[in-house]
Scaffold this active site. Structure first.
Site, PDB file in Angstrom:
ATOM      1  N   LYS A  22       0.840  -1.213   0.000  1.00 42.27           N
ATOM      2  CA  LYS A  22       0.000   0.000   0.000  1.00 42.27           C
ATOM      3  C   LYS A  22       0.866   1.250   0.000  1.00 42.27           C
ATOM      4  CE  LYS A  22      -1.527   1.502   4.133  1.00 42.27           C
ATOM      5  NZ  LYS A  22      -1.196   2.876   4.543  1.00 42.27           N
ATOM      6  N   ASN A  23       1.883   1.262   0.859  1.00 43.79           N
ATOM      7  CA  ASN A  23       2.662   2.491   1.018  1.00 43.79           C
ATOM      8  C   ASN A  23       3.648   2.743  -0.117  1.00 43.79           C
ATOM      9  OD1 ASN A  23       1.223   3.053   3.263  1.00 43.79           O
ATOM     10  ND2 ASN A  23       2.835   2.483   4.733  1.00 43.79           N
ATOM     11  N   CYS A 120      -4.161  12.966  14.166  1.00 45.29           N
ATOM     12  CA  CYS A 120      -4.252  11.574  13.752  1.00 45.29           C
ATOM     13  C   CYS A 120      -4.188  10.702  15.001  1.00 45.29           C
ATOM     14  CB  CYS A 120      -3.078  11.287  12.829  1.00 45.29           C
ATOM     15  SG  CYS A 120      -2.769   9.577  12.461  1.00 45.29           S
ATOM     16  N   ARG A 125       1.846  14.105  13.559  1.00 45.33           N
ATOM     17  CA  ARG A 125       2.136  13.916  12.136  1.00 45.33           C
ATOM     18  C   ARG A 125       2.048  15.201  11.303  1.00 45.33           C
ATOM     19  NH1 ARG A 125      -0.441   8.481  10.037  1.00 45.33           N
ATOM     20  NH2 ARG A 125       1.360   8.605   8.679  1.00 45.33           N
ATOM     21  N   PRO A 126       2.903  16.174  11.616  1.00 49.70           N
ATOM     22  CA  PRO A 126       2.920  17.392  10.811  1.00 49.70           C
ATOM     23  C   PRO A 126       3.545  17.131   9.433  1.00 49.70           C
ATOM     24  CG  PRO A 126       4.722  17.419  12.396  1.00 49.70           C
ATOM     25  CD  PRO A 126       3.940  16.164  12.659  1.00 49.70           C
ATOM     26  N   ILE A 127       3.405  18.105   8.523  1.00 49.70           N
ATOM     27  CA  ILE A 127       4.066  17.964   7.199  1.00 49.70           C
ATOM     28  C   ILE A 127       5.029  19.131   6.965  1.00 49.70           C
ATOM     29  CG2 ILE A 127       2.264  16.552   6.111  1.00 49.70           C
ATOM     30  CD1 ILE A 127       1.414  19.190   4.619  1.00 49.70           C
ATOM     31  N   LEU A 129       8.127  19.390   7.205  1.00 43.38           N
ATOM     32  CA  LEU A 129       9.377  19.112   6.483  1.00 43.38           C
ATOM     33  C   LEU A 129       9.135  18.988   4.979  1.00 43.38           C
ATOM     34  CD1 LEU A 129      10.916  16.617   9.055  1.00 43.38           C
ATOM     35  CD2 LEU A 129      11.291  19.079   8.866  1.00 43.38           C
ATOM     36  N   ILE A 330       9.012   6.490  16.725  1.00 46.00           N
ATOM     37  CA  ILE A 330       8.592   7.221  15.520  1.00 46.00           C
ATOM     38  C   ILE A 330       7.347   8.058  15.775  1.00 46.00           C
ATOM     39  CG2 ILE A 330       7.966   7.019  13.067  1.00 46.00           C
ATOM     40  CD1 ILE A 330      10.790   6.029  13.614  1.00 46.00           C
ATOM     41  N   ARG A 400      -8.405  -0.338   5.249  1.00 44.57           N
ATOM     42  CA  ARG A 400      -7.552   0.672   4.604  1.00 44.57           C
ATOM     43  C   ARG A 400      -6.282   0.051   4.042  1.00 44.57           C
ATOM     44  NH1 ARG A 400      -6.414   5.852   8.069  1.00 44.57           N
ATOM     45  NH2 ARG A 400      -5.309   6.210   6.112  1.00 44.57           N
TER      46      ARG A 400
END
Ligand code: EPU
Length: 434
Positions: A22-23, A120, A125-127, A129, A330, A400
Site C-alpha cells: 500500500k505504502n 491523527c 504527524r505534521p508535514i 518538512l 517514531i 484501509r
C-alpha cells in the site's frame, strides 16, 4: 459499520500470499501527476486507501481505470491535463498521505491547493518538512482556511537536508525535484523500500536520480517525464503481520510472495526470541515450536524495526515467556491497541514511549475497538490466539490496508467472519416509518 468476529485458538496452516505494498502504491499513483503519459501499475492492492487515492486523482481530472476480478490489481492512470490541482479536506481527512500530491502538482502545474491533514490517532504527524523542502525548491506557500496554497513558476534545484527522516516527506519533495530546473541534493532521506520503489518508477518515467536506498539523493531535473509500467513491491508490513499470525497461533503457515530482505529486522528479532522460521526465496514459513521468549524491540526508520509492526509484535509478546519492552520512537501515541489487549487479558504497562509486556497471559475473547490500521491488525492477531470469540469494531481501519483479510485468514483455517451493522428489530405490530 462492519465488525470482525473471530473465534480463536485455531492454528493457521497452509499458504497465504502477500499483496502489493500500500505504502509504495500510494506515491507511485501520485507520480502519475508528473506526466501526461500513461502509467500502468501492477500489483496495486485493492484496499480502501488506494480507492481513496483514485478518487483524489479523479477529482483533479486524472483518468483512472482498474481491472476487475483477477485483473483488479492492475491500475491505469493518465493525467493528460490537471484542471483542478486540489486535494479537498473531505479526502485528506480520511487519508493523510493525500498530501503526497503536493510536490508533483507543484512541479507539473505550478500550483496546488491541498488541505492540511490535522491530527491523527497515532500522533501529531505534521508535514512541515515537506513544506520546507518545497520552499527550498522555490515554492511560495501560504495557509488559507485550512489549506496549503502553493505556487511556483519553474521549481529550481537546491540542497535540502531533512531535519528528521520522513518517508512521505522524502517522496513528496523528490517528486517535485525530478521536474525542477538543475540539480537537487536531498540529504537525510528515508531508506524505506517504498521510497526505493518510487525511485524505480520515476527512473522508468525518465527521471534522473542517483543514490536510491541511501540517505543522499542527487536529482538532475528534466523538463518532461513520460508514461511507464511498473509492478509494485510486496507489502512487507502485511507479510510481517501474517508471519506473526502464524507464530501467535502456533501454526505452520507459509507466507509467500514477499521479499525477506525487507523484513530483516523483524525476522532477526523473531529468531532471537526463539521462533522457528524457514526463510527462502520469496517465502517465510512459521514452524510450531516451544513458547517464544519475551524480547525487547525499539522501532526505528528502515532498516530498523518498523513502527508499522510494533502493534502486531506486541500481540505476539503477550504470549511469550517473560517481559518484553517495546520502545516506540517514531510516533508519540502509538499504543492505543495496548489498552484493548489488556481488556483481553494481556499484562501491559505503558510508561511514556515504552510498553512493558509480561507474558504469557491467557487471552480471552472480548468486544474491542480498532483505533488505527496497525492497531486493528494487532487485535486480529490477539483474537486468533484468544479463547472464545472476539468482536472487533471499527474494522474500516483494517480495510484501509489489508485486502479481504477475513477471506484470506479463513483460507488458512482461521475462524473469522465479517458482520455488518445489525439492523434493529422492529417491535411486533409496529408500522414502518415513512
Ligand atoms: N514528521 C515531522 N514533520 C514532517 C514529517 C514527519 O515531524 O514534515 C515526523 C512525524 O510526525 C513522525 C516522523 O517524522 O514522528 C516520521 O514520520 P513519516 O513522515 O516518516 O511518516 P509518514 O510518511 O507520514 C509513512 C507511512 C506510515 C508509517 C511511517 C513511518 C505512508 C503512506 N505512510 O508515514 O504508515 O508508519 O511512514 O514508517 O507511507 C501505515 O501504513 O499504517 C502507516 C501509518
Amino acid at each position: 459499520m462492519d465488525k470482525l468476529v473471530i473465534r480463536g485458538g485455531v492454528p493457521l496452516n497452509g499458504t497465504i500470499r502477500v499483496g502489493g505494498a500500500k505504502n509504495a502504491a500510494l506515491p507511485c499513483m501520485a507520480a502519475c501527476l508528473l506526466t501526461d503519459g500513461e502509467l500502468l501499475l501492477d500489483q496495486v492492492p485493492d484496499v480502501r486507501d488506494l480507492q481513496t487515492t483514485r478518487h483524489l486523482l479523479e477529482a483533479m481530472g486524472v483518468e483512472t481505470d482498474a481491472g476487475s476480478g483477477r485483473a483488479r490489481h492492475r491500475v491505469r492512470l493518465q493525467a493528460r491535463e490537471i484542471p483542478n490541482p486540489e486535494a479537498a479536506y473531505e479526502l485528506v481527512k480520511t487519508m493523510r498521505a493525500s498530501t503526497l500530491v503536493l510536490g508533483p502538482l507543484l512541479a507539473r502545474t505550478g500550483r496546488a491547493r491541498v488541505s492540511l491533514p490535522g491530527g491523527c490517532a497515532i500522533g501529531a504527524r505534521p508535514i512541515n518538512l515537506h513544506l520546507l523542502g518545497l520552499e527550498k525548491l522555490g515554492a511560495r506557500l501560504r495557509q488559507e482556511h485550512g489549506y496549503i496554497v502553493a505556487e511556483a513558476d519553474r521549481l529550481r534545484g537546491n540542497h535540502y537536508v531533512f531535519d528528521r527522516i520522513t518517508v512521505t516527506g522524502t517522496e513528496d519533495v523528490l517528486m517535485a525535484a525530478v521536474l525542477a530546473e538543475g540539480e537537487t541534493v536531498l540529504e537525510n532521506c528515508a531508506l524505506e523500500p517504498e521510497v526505493v520503489d518510487l525511485i524505480e518508477l520515476l527512473a522508468k518515467m525518465g527521471a534522473r536520480i542517483e543514490g536510491a536506498g541511501t540517505p543522499t539523493l542527487r536529482v538532475q531535473g528534466v523538463a518532461r517525464l513520460h508514461g511507464a509500467s511498473h509492478r509494485i513491491i510486496p507489502d512487507r508490513i502485511e507479510a510481517g503481520t501474517f508471519i506473526l499470525a502464524g507464530l501467535i497461533t502456533g501454526g505452520q503457515l507459509t507466507v509467500s510472495g514477499l521479499n525477506p530482505l525487507h523484513l530483516r529486522a523483524l525476522l532477526d528479532r523473531l529468531q532471537e526470541a526463539g521462533a522457528r522460521l524457514r526463510i527462502g526465496g520469496d517465502l517465510v514459513e512459521t514452524l510450531p515450536g516451544p513458547r517464544l521468549r519475551g524480547l525487547d524491540i525499539t522501532t526505528a526508520e528502515y532498516p530498523g524495526f518498523a513502527t508499522d509492526l510494533q502493534a502486531q509484535y506486541m500481540a505476539l509478546m503477550t504470549q511469550a515467556e517473560g517481559a518484553a519492552i517495546l520502545t516506540e520512537t517514531i510516533f508519540e501515541n502509538r499504543f492505543m491497541h495496548a489498552l484493548e489487549l489488556v481488556r483481553m487479558g494481556a499484562d501491559i504497562k505503558i510508561e511514556g514511549n515504552r510498553a512493558i509486556v509480561r507474558g504469557p497471559a491467557p487471552l480471552a475473547g472480548a468486544a474491542v475497538q480498532a483505533s488505527d490500521l496497525r492497531a486493528s491488525a494487532s487485535l486480529v492477531l490477539a483474537a486468533l490466539a484468544a479463547e472464545g470469540e472476539t468482536i472487533i469494531d471499527r474494522i474500516y481501519h483494517i480495510d484501509r490496508g489489508y485486502e479481504r483479510i477475513e477471506e484470506r485468514l479463513r483460507a488458512v483455517g482461521g475462524i473469522v467472519r465479517r458482520i455488518g451493522r445489525l439492523i434493529p428489530q422492529r417491535p411486533a405490530g409496529a408500522t414502518a416509518a415513512s
